[in-house]
Motif scaffolding. Sequence first.
Motif, mmCIF file in Angstrom:
data_model
loop_
_atom_site.group_PDB
_atom_site.id
_atom_site.type_symbol
_atom_site.label_atom_id
_atom_site.label_comp_id
_atom_site.label_asym_id
_atom_site.label_seq_id
_atom_site.Cartn_x
_atom_site.Cartn_y
_atom_site.Cartn_z
ATOM 1 N N ARG A 84 0.844 3.957 16.585
ATOM 2 C CA ARG A 84 -0.148 3.340 15.595
ATOM 3 C C ARG A 84 -0.536 4.568 14.323
ATOM 4 O O ARG A 84 -1.360 4.077 13.550
ATOM 5 C CB ARG A 84 -1.083 2.591 15.952
ATOM 6 C CG ARG A 84 -0.663 1.511 17.006
ATOM 7 C CD ARG A 84 -1.867 0.521 17.292
ATOM 8 N NE ARG A 84 -2.250 -0.023 16.217
ATOM 9 C CZ ARG A 84 -3.491 -0.833 16.276
ATOM 10 N NH1 ARG A 84 -4.146 -0.987 17.198
ATOM 11 N NH2 ARG A 84 -3.708 -1.586 15.241
ATOM 12 N N ASP A 121 13.403 -3.636 5.033
ATOM 13 C CA ASP A 121 12.331 -2.832 4.849
ATOM 14 C C ASP A 121 12.300 -1.509 4.480
ATOM 15 O O ASP A 121 11.996 -0.916 3.663
ATOM 16 C CB ASP A 121 11.534 -2.901 6.110
ATOM 17 C CG ASP A 121 10.699 -4.209 6.267
ATOM 18 O OD1 ASP A 121 10.685 -5.126 5.308
ATOM 19 O OD2 ASP A 121 9.944 -4.376 7.326
ATOM 20 N N MET A 125 11.672 0.569 1.046
ATOM 21 C CA MET A 125 11.009 1.733 0.943
ATOM 22 C C MET A 125 11.884 2.968 0.384
ATOM 23 O O MET A 125 11.313 3.718 -0.255
ATOM 24 C CB MET A 125 10.375 2.305 2.364
ATOM 25 C CG MET A 125 9.672 3.507 2.570
ATOM 26 S SD MET A 125 8.269 3.319 1.689
ATOM 27 C CE MET A 125 7.166 1.997 2.542
ATOM 28 N N VAL A 156 5.113 5.795 6.670
ATOM 29 C CA VAL A 156 4.490 4.692 6.119
ATOM 30 C C VAL A 156 5.358 3.575 6.628
ATOM 31 O O VAL A 156 4.600 2.458 6.275
ATOM 32 C CB VAL A 156 3.993 4.884 4.791
ATOM 33 C CG1 VAL A 156 3.317 5.954 4.427
ATOM 34 C CG2 VAL A 156 5.222 4.851 3.849
ATOM 35 N N GLY A 158 5.822 1.649 9.100
ATOM 36 C CA GLY A 158 5.351 0.800 9.855
ATOM 37 C C GLY A 158 3.956 0.175 9.647
ATOM 38 O O GLY A 158 3.285 -0.366 10.578
ATOM 39 N N ARG A 159 3.336 0.526 8.425
ATOM 40 C CA ARG A 159 1.974 0.241 7.884
ATOM 41 C C ARG A 159 1.167 0.600 9.188
ATOM 42 O O ARG A 159 0.398 0.100 9.893
ATOM 43 C CB ARG A 159 1.892 -1.064 7.900
ATOM 44 C CG ARG A 159 2.635 -1.875 6.562
ATOM 45 C CD ARG A 159 1.637 -1.753 5.454
ATOM 46 N NE ARG A 159 0.358 -2.173 5.697
ATOM 47 C CZ ARG A 159 0.021 -3.504 5.694
ATOM 48 N NH1 ARG A 159 1.015 -4.283 5.177
ATOM 49 N NH2 ARG A 159 -1.151 -3.978 5.769
ATOM 50 N N LEU A 163 -2.867 7.336 8.787
ATOM 51 C CA LEU A 163 -1.963 8.261 8.037
ATOM 52 C C LEU A 163 -2.576 9.170 8.119
ATOM 53 O O LEU A 163 -3.634 9.450 7.492
ATOM 54 C CB LEU A 163 -1.618 7.473 6.762
ATOM 55 C CG LEU A 163 -0.499 8.274 6.003
ATOM 56 C CD1 LEU A 163 0.798 8.342 6.554
ATOM 57 C CD2 LEU A 163 -0.348 7.664 4.671
ATOM 58 N N GLU A 186 -2.493 2.561 -1.964
ATOM 59 C CA GLU A 186 -2.085 0.949 -1.670
ATOM 60 C C GLU A 186 -2.092 0.570 -0.209
ATOM 61 O O GLU A 186 -2.951 -0.139 0.169
ATOM 62 C CB GLU A 186 -0.757 0.455 -2.454
ATOM 63 C CG GLU A 186 -0.315 -0.735 -2.327
ATOM 64 C CD GLU A 186 -1.093 -1.952 -2.998
ATOM 65 O OE1 GLU A 186 -0.954 -3.142 -2.400
ATOM 66 O OE2 GLU A 186 -1.796 -1.424 -3.471
ATOM 67 N N LEU A 187 -1.693 1.569 0.599
ATOM 68 C CA LEU A 187 -1.646 1.334 1.978
ATOM 69 C C LEU A 187 -3.369 1.432 2.406
ATOM 70 O O LEU A 187 -3.852 0.957 3.096
ATOM 71 C CB LEU A 187 -1.095 2.664 2.775
ATOM 72 C CG LEU A 187 0.301 2.660 2.774
ATOM 73 C CD1 LEU A 187 1.098 3.934 3.124
ATOM 74 C CD2 LEU A 187 0.753 1.215 3.596
ATOM 75 N N ASN A 188 -4.052 2.278 1.689
ATOM 76 C CA ASN A 188 -5.378 2.537 2.062
ATOM 77 C C ASN A 188 -6.114 1.232 1.421
ATOM 78 O O ASN A 188 -7.092 0.690 2.376
ATOM 79 C CB ASN A 188 -6.130 3.595 1.375
ATOM 80 C CG ASN A 188 -7.576 4.016 1.631
ATOM 81 O OD1 ASN A 188 -8.404 4.011 0.699
ATOM 82 N ND2 ASN A 188 -7.820 4.150 2.870
ATOM 83 N N LEU A 190 -4.858 -1.745 1.723
ATOM 84 C CA LEU A 190 -4.566 -2.767 2.603
ATOM 85 C C LEU A 190 -5.242 -2.382 3.879
ATOM 86 O O LEU A 190 -4.851 -3.190 4.776
ATOM 87 C CB LEU A 190 -3.170 -2.716 2.814
ATOM 88 C CG LEU A 190 -2.413 -3.363 1.380
ATOM 89 C CD1 LEU A 190 -0.882 -3.253 1.644
ATOM 90 C CD2 LEU A 190 -2.735 -4.671 1.139
ATOM 91 N N THR A 192 -5.374 0.619 6.050
ATOM 92 C CA THR A 192 -4.723 1.993 6.678
ATOM 93 C C THR A 192 -5.910 3.022 6.230
ATOM 94 O O THR A 192 -6.211 3.313 5.000
ATOM 95 C CB THR A 192 -3.612 2.440 6.099
ATOM 96 O OG1 THR A 192 -2.479 1.450 6.451
ATOM 97 C CG2 THR A 192 -3.116 3.850 6.847
#
Length: 223
Positions: A84, A121, A125, A156, A158-159, A163, A186-188, A190, A192
Amino acid sequence: MIRFEDVGLRYRTGNDTPTEVLHDITFQVPEGGFRWLMGPSGAGKTSLMRMIYLAVRPTRGRLFIQGTDIVRAERRSLPRLRRRIGVVFQDFRLLPHLNAFDNVALPLRIAGRPEGQIRADVAEMLRWVGLAAKFESHPHQLSGGEQQRVAIARAVIGRPMLLLADEPTGNLDDTQAERLMQLFHELNRLGTTAIVATHNDALVARHPARALRLDHGRLIADG
């Protein structure tokens, strides 16, 4: 998400007496937090990262990742947690026998995702990082910057819940570096949690956030 309590780390090189490379490190990063990790070469940034992605355990002190006590946890319980965590290494660590598409797809295949979903996916990416024309290229056929973008896409895809990126913009031009930071933000956003090690003061100035600063293995600032 991450909590260090008076953590120290020693390394043994050959027959020499173990050397402590990190001393009395205490800080925490909440779930969904973003931190820059800064300091001169040799300050201990990579060693700190290695503990967070579970490559080594602390020599002393306590380390918690998402509530798991890493020092006391059984070794067999760590791979599930490690899956993870997305990591962007300085040396990329791409598998040379796999092309760009299959390198990025690897974490999803390990997780057992359906192949149809994987193809969609991964293609999206790779297009996002500007490598739409490089799906079939192997690492030796890619430039350093292209290899770095493949490594970032793999980290990234697998979200991940967490990270870690060690100098992720080192081989990228300004345009690609900004594109990468947009992806990280953007991940942050959401959810992460992200820790990004860098020497790039200009990048930090453009994207202000709290910073962990190391010097000679000691945490000298957390703010």
